[in-house]
Scaffold this motif. Structure first.
Motif, short mmCIF file in Angstrom:
data_model
loop_
_atom_site.label_atom_id
_atom_site.label_comp_id
_atom_site.label_asym_id
_atom_site.label_seq_id
_atom_site.Cartn_x
_atom_site.Cartn_y
_atom_site.Cartn_z
N UNK A 58 0.86 -1.18 0.00
CA UNK A 58 0.00 0.00 0.00
C UNK A 58 0.89 1.23 0.00
N UNK A 59 0.41 2.28 -0.61
CA UNK A 59 1.15 3.54 -0.61
C UNK A 59 0.76 4.33 0.63
N UNK A 60 1.75 4.62 1.45
CA UNK A 60 1.55 5.40 2.67
C UNK A 60 2.64 6.46 2.71
N UNK A 61 2.24 7.71 2.75
CA UNK A 61 3.18 8.83 2.79
C UNK A 61 4.21 8.74 1.67
N UNK A 62 3.77 8.32 0.49
CA UNK A 62 4.66 8.24 -0.66
C UNK A 62 5.56 7.02 -0.70
N UNK A 63 5.46 6.15 0.27
CA UNK A 63 6.26 4.92 0.32
C UNK A 63 5.36 3.72 0.06
N UNK A 64 5.91 2.69 -0.56
CA UNK A 64 5.18 1.43 -0.73
C UNK A 64 5.55 0.52 0.43
N UNK A 65 4.54 0.17 1.19
CA UNK A 65 4.75 -0.64 2.38
C UNK A 65 3.97 -1.94 2.29
N UNK A 66 4.52 -2.97 2.87
CA UNK A 66 3.91 -4.29 2.90
C UNK A 66 2.68 -4.26 3.81
N UNK A 67 1.52 -4.63 3.28
CA UNK A 67 0.28 -4.62 4.04
C UNK A 67 0.38 -5.53 5.26
N UNK A 68 0.97 -6.70 5.11
CA UNK A 68 1.11 -7.62 6.23
C UNK A 68 1.95 -7.00 7.34
N UNK A 69 3.02 -6.34 6.97
CA UNK A 69 3.86 -5.68 7.98
C UNK A 69 3.07 -4.61 8.72
N UNK A 70 2.27 -3.86 7.98
CA UNK A 70 1.47 -2.82 8.64
C UNK A 70 0.49 -3.43 9.63
N UNK A 71 -0.23 -4.48 9.23
CA UNK A 71 -1.19 -5.12 10.12
C UNK A 71 -0.51 -5.69 11.37
N UNK A 72 0.62 -6.35 11.17
CA UNK A 72 1.33 -6.98 12.28
C UNK A 72 1.96 -5.92 13.18
N UNK A 73 2.59 -4.92 12.59
CA UNK A 73 3.26 -3.88 13.38
C UNK A 73 2.28 -3.02 14.17
N UNK A 74 1.06 -2.93 13.68
CA UNK A 74 0.03 -2.18 14.41
C UNK A 74 -0.66 -3.06 15.45
N UNK A 75 -0.33 -4.35 15.49
CA UNK A 75 -0.84 -5.23 16.53
C UNK A 75 -2.20 -5.85 16.25
N UNK A 76 -2.62 -5.89 14.98
CA UNK A 76 -3.93 -6.46 14.66
C UNK A 76 -3.85 -7.73 13.84
N UNK A 77 -2.65 -8.23 13.63
CA UNK A 77 -2.41 -9.53 13.02
C UNK A 77 -1.10 -10.05 13.60
N UNK A 78 -0.79 -11.29 13.28
CA UNK A 78 0.35 -11.97 13.88
C UNK A 78 1.19 -12.63 12.80
N UNK A 79 2.42 -12.91 13.13
CA UNK A 79 3.29 -13.65 12.22
C UNK A 79 2.85 -15.11 12.24
N UNK A 80 2.49 -15.64 11.08
CA UNK A 80 2.09 -17.05 10.99
C UNK A 80 3.29 -17.95 11.29
N UNK A 81 3.01 -19.07 11.90
CA UNK A 81 4.05 -20.04 12.23
C UNK A 81 3.88 -21.28 11.37
N UNK A 82 5.00 -21.93 11.04
CA UNK A 82 4.93 -23.17 10.28
C UNK A 82 4.68 -24.34 11.22
#
Length: 180
Positions: free
Chosen positions: A107-131
């Motif tokens: 997603x484009x945020x403040x002119x940068x392309x950022x990974x949606x998964x990273x945003x969700x996880x870093x904001x605390x509303x999703x988690x890193x999946x485990x194998x």
């Protein structure tokens, strides 16, 4: 490290392309999709899931600051819906398994392309999946998760939130033991 620096450090950056259209090989993720959870949706007869992400499971709960029980899966889904609406992500398929197309999205945020998964996880509303061995599918997502947990971001602010991959692992172990 501030939040934006973390996003940039672990984001999937795409080569320079106009931010208004999805680059070749990507598709736009828009508000017309049918969200199933905070990591999965259906569109055009396909089922999609964010690669390396585990959203809260529907039916699991946490106690909010007002002392009310809330559905954790609904919280993850609501934040994904808000991110889609606000950032208009683009996604690329990377794998297909068991009828699911796994995707990475930016997603484009403040002119940068950022990974949606990273945003969700870093904001605390999703988690890193485990194998199956309990290791993160994407180690960068585990770093973002630990940082969110340390900051008590999003769902991590509630002490009774449980990592959904742990719950899934316990359920799988229980079924394996029961089958013996």
């Amino acid at each position: 490290m501030n939040r934006m620096s973390l996003f940039i450090a672990v984001a999937i950056l795409v080569t320079a392309q106009p931010l208004l259209a999805a680059p070749m090989g990507y598709f736009d993720l828009d508000t017309g999709v049918a969200l199933e959870s905070g990591d999965t949706w259906t569109a055009n007869g396909e089922r999609y899931r964010l690669y390396g992400v585990q959203a809260c499971l529907r039916g699991t709960t946490f106690t909010n600051n007002a002392g009310k029980t809330q559905d954790c899966g609904d919280a993850s889904l609501s934040v994904l819906a808000a991110f889609i609406k606000d950032t208009h992500p683009s996604c690329a398929p990377i794998a297909r398994a068991a009828g699911v197309v796994y995707v990475v999205c930016f997603a484009a945020v403040a002119g940068e392309r950022l990974d949606l998964a990273t945003m969700l996880i870093s904001e605390g509303y999703a988690f890193a999946a485990l194998d199956a061995k309990g290791m993160p599918v994407n180690p960068a997502y585990a770093v973002g998760e630990q940082e969110a947990k340390a900051r008590k971001a999003g769902l991590w602010q509630f002490p009774d939130v449980r990592h959904p991959s742990i719950l899934l692992g316990r359920a799988a172990s229980y079924h394996q033991e029961k089958a013996k």
